[in-house]
Design an enzyme around this catalytic site. Sequence first.
Site, PDB file in Angstrom:
ATOM      1  N   ASP A   1       0.859  -1.169   0.000  1.00 29.63           N
ATOM      2  CA  ASP A   1       0.000   0.000   0.000  1.00 29.63           C
ATOM      3  C   ASP A   1       0.907   1.234   0.000  1.00 29.63           C
ATOM      4  O   ASP A   1       2.059   1.155   0.415  1.00 29.63           O
ATOM      5  CB  ASP A   1      -0.881  -0.036   1.253  1.00 29.63           C
ATOM      6  CG  ASP A   1      -1.903   1.078   1.267  1.00 29.63           C
ATOM      7  OD1 ASP A   1      -2.312   1.506   0.181  1.00 29.63           O
ATOM      8  OD2 ASP A   1      -2.288   1.516   2.370  1.00 29.63           O
TER       9      ASP A   1
ATOM     10  N   ASP B   1      -1.650  -1.808   6.226  1.00 30.95           N
ATOM     11  CA  ASP B   1      -1.786  -1.297   7.586  1.00 30.95           C
ATOM     12  C   ASP B   1      -2.593  -2.219   8.483  1.00 30.95           C
ATOM     13  O   ASP B   1      -2.766  -1.949   9.669  1.00 30.95           O
ATOM     14  CB  ASP B   1      -2.383   0.111   7.587  1.00 30.95           C
ATOM     15  CG  ASP B   1      -3.798   0.155   6.999  1.00 30.95           C
ATOM     16  OD1 ASP B   1      -4.405  -0.915   6.834  1.00 30.95           O
ATOM     17  OD2 ASP B   1      -4.273   1.267   6.711  1.00 30.95           O
TER      18      ASP B   1
ATOM     19  N   ASP C   1      -6.787  -3.083   4.792  1.00 32.34           N
ATOM     20  CA  ASP C   1      -6.171  -4.086   3.924  1.00 32.34           C
ATOM     21  C   ASP C   1      -6.399  -5.512   4.416  1.00 32.34           C
ATOM     22  O   ASP C   1      -5.802  -6.449   3.881  1.00 32.34           O
ATOM     23  CB  ASP C   1      -4.658  -3.827   3.825  1.00 32.34           C
ATOM     24  CG  ASP C   1      -4.344  -2.558   3.069  1.00 32.34           C
ATOM     25  OD1 ASP C   1      -5.034  -2.280   2.075  1.00 32.34           O
ATOM     26  OD2 ASP C   1      -3.435  -1.826   3.493  1.00 32.34           O
TER      27      ASP C   1
END
Length: 777
Positions: free
Chosen positions: A466, A665, A669
């Site tokens: 991410d 995180d 996610d």
Amino acid sequence: MEHSHSHSTAPLPEGAQTATDPVCGMTVAIAEDTRRETFAGATFHFCSDSCRAAFKADPWHHASGRATGRKAAAPAGSKWTCPMHPQILRDRPGSCPICGMALEPVLPTGGSSPELVDFTRRMWISLAAALPLVALTMGELVNLPLRDWIGHAVAGYVEFLLATPIILWAAAPFFRRGWESVINRSPNMWTLISIGVGAAYAYSIIAIFLPGLFPEAYRMGHGVGTYFEAAVVIVALVFVGQVLELRARERTGDAIRALLDLAPKTARRVLEDGSEYDAPLENVMAGDRLRVRPGDSVPVDGMVIEGHSAVDESMITGESLPVEKAAGDAVTGGTINRNGSLVMVAERVGAETVLAQIVEMVANARRSRAPIQGLADRVSAIFVPTVVAIALIAFGVWLVWGPEPALVFAVAAAVSVLIIACPCALGLATPISITTAAGRGAQAGVLIKDAEALERMAAVSVLIVDKTGTLTEGRPKLTDVIALDGVGEADLLAAAAALERGSEHPLAEAIVEGALARGVEVLAATGFEAVTGKGVRGEVQGRPAALGNAAMMAALGLDTTAAEARADALRRDGKTAMFVALEGQLAGIVAVADPIKASTAEAIRTLHQLGLRVIMATGDNQRTAEAVAARLGIDEVRAGVLPEDKKAMIDALRKGGAVVAMAGDGVNDAPALAAADVGIAMGTGADVAVESAGLTLLGGDLMGVVRARRLAKATLRNIRQNLFFAFAYNAAGVPVAAGVLYPLTGMLLSPMIAAAAMSLSSVSVIANALRLRRVKL
């Protein structure tokens, strides 16, 4: 002691005959000799000396009535498990019903294990008996004919007297575990040891007391030969190996013990009247005010409410530089206060602290099984019966075709095969490496939730990351203020900050914080209006002002063509550019960006060197995502993706044959983390217990992924080395012990040498695994 309700601890009215123990909550009958203490003008009575001692250690805590009825936490080490079979979980020490290995506490305790203490005592007694036995049987080799001096018949009885306590008492745990392996239909190393030692001892008993059962060829002039010394030396050497193994296994828990030691034993409580004293850590509760003095460890998780200092958070982040802390900042239990004095309020205590969760995750990783362990288990399941069959075949072959005395040679070969083939080294090969790796990972900020995740991490080919909070800081900052047409930079920034003051958007917060950091006064805007999809507008000190995108400026009749080139240059750098208008004129541009973490570029380069393809999947726009990817050298960009899109992308990559790791995180996610072969939760502690991730990186940056990859590679390499040592050792040792070299070289392995070799094989596997404690990550 656990109680379901609390009791009053107020002073007793005159004439009362009972009182409530403020520590445990029990009712105490008051008499002349009743234990009592006075605190704050009140007298308290106790049921026992231990309750009285607990009260004296923290009188305010107990006198306040908060402690009575509190549920006691289970002490460390209250659960016991098998290092080779983590599915075995018991409430007390004992041996594993599958492999017979001594159970060890789930959380390592400070002292030596009862098994180590007991086996050490049995080892020294066995060695003390083995020395005179070896002198009696081998003395002639060094010109010490003890048997001739005392007579061979007497020597035989002396051997029996020396050997019997060792076999029947010292070796009792071996026979008990061997018998349990038969009952549980789980043959293991103890099956082989008990059969081998029992056979040697039984043979020798018959040779001493019933020599007439043997043919004349077995008498050798002085009666039938015995194996008392072999049986005792085997027992002694097995104990030596077990003691070395138990000591080494205790060392694999050093990392957990070190983590437990990070938390101080006491916390300095600050009372309402300003007085302070050291209270036991277990008495600290949420809401307590605590002082952390320079050099002290932070006792629990909480928030600073007074003071300023630098705190060493390397325990969490792996970074050596201290972090500045002031009022409003969070602090984590186990971190070290460097210079200033802090007053904090406790928020998470006991099992809720980050440190406690780290310890639990490391302990669970020690108990988890890597898939490669299945190979060792499958081999062990057929190995023991095969060895017993080989021992019987060796016995038969020597008995029929061996030289005289054939029976002696047959017994020696069979016992040697049983002893040297003990599969303890094979069984230890995988769990001892996983245990050591879990501890080493914890020291480097890599928490291994389960061994399977660690094994898969070594095979990962694609890493999906991410952007926000993983590659970047996750907190936007004001980066550029560009004033146009003679407008002052301070005026421009003051107008922008005034318009954004009332917004909760992260970009607005970045502009306000940036203005304050640059010494610009943040004014209040009137007539504030948010225009969806365009920006905001209002009046600042009576002057019309607006902030937003080109569409916002167009709605105000302003032409941004001349400023677009500068805005595009900012966007190409991954920044979000916004136009500012003042009094009907385009006044300038402000830009905000989420800064890339300092370690990200180096981490990406290292991950490429380690053979990983890196894909950035982000919900951000394509232009910003590509700007960040170009700067970092990321292989592929997927922009504008939602959490469910990330999961679909992972599924597609896996179908294409890739082994995928996802770093995120751990919150939005979570679906992707669960779908990936390896889920990696990034964070500085808030996501330590994320269930969807197999690995958790406390540092919160990609260098943690680098460390995890290196640790996984080193661990798998170490396990393969251990399995090779164990397999090669058994493959070579069993035929030699059976006597295949005897026709060629005249070499026949003594049962004593077989026992020494068996013990050394286990020790060599453990020593190899412990090298992981020093692996560079």
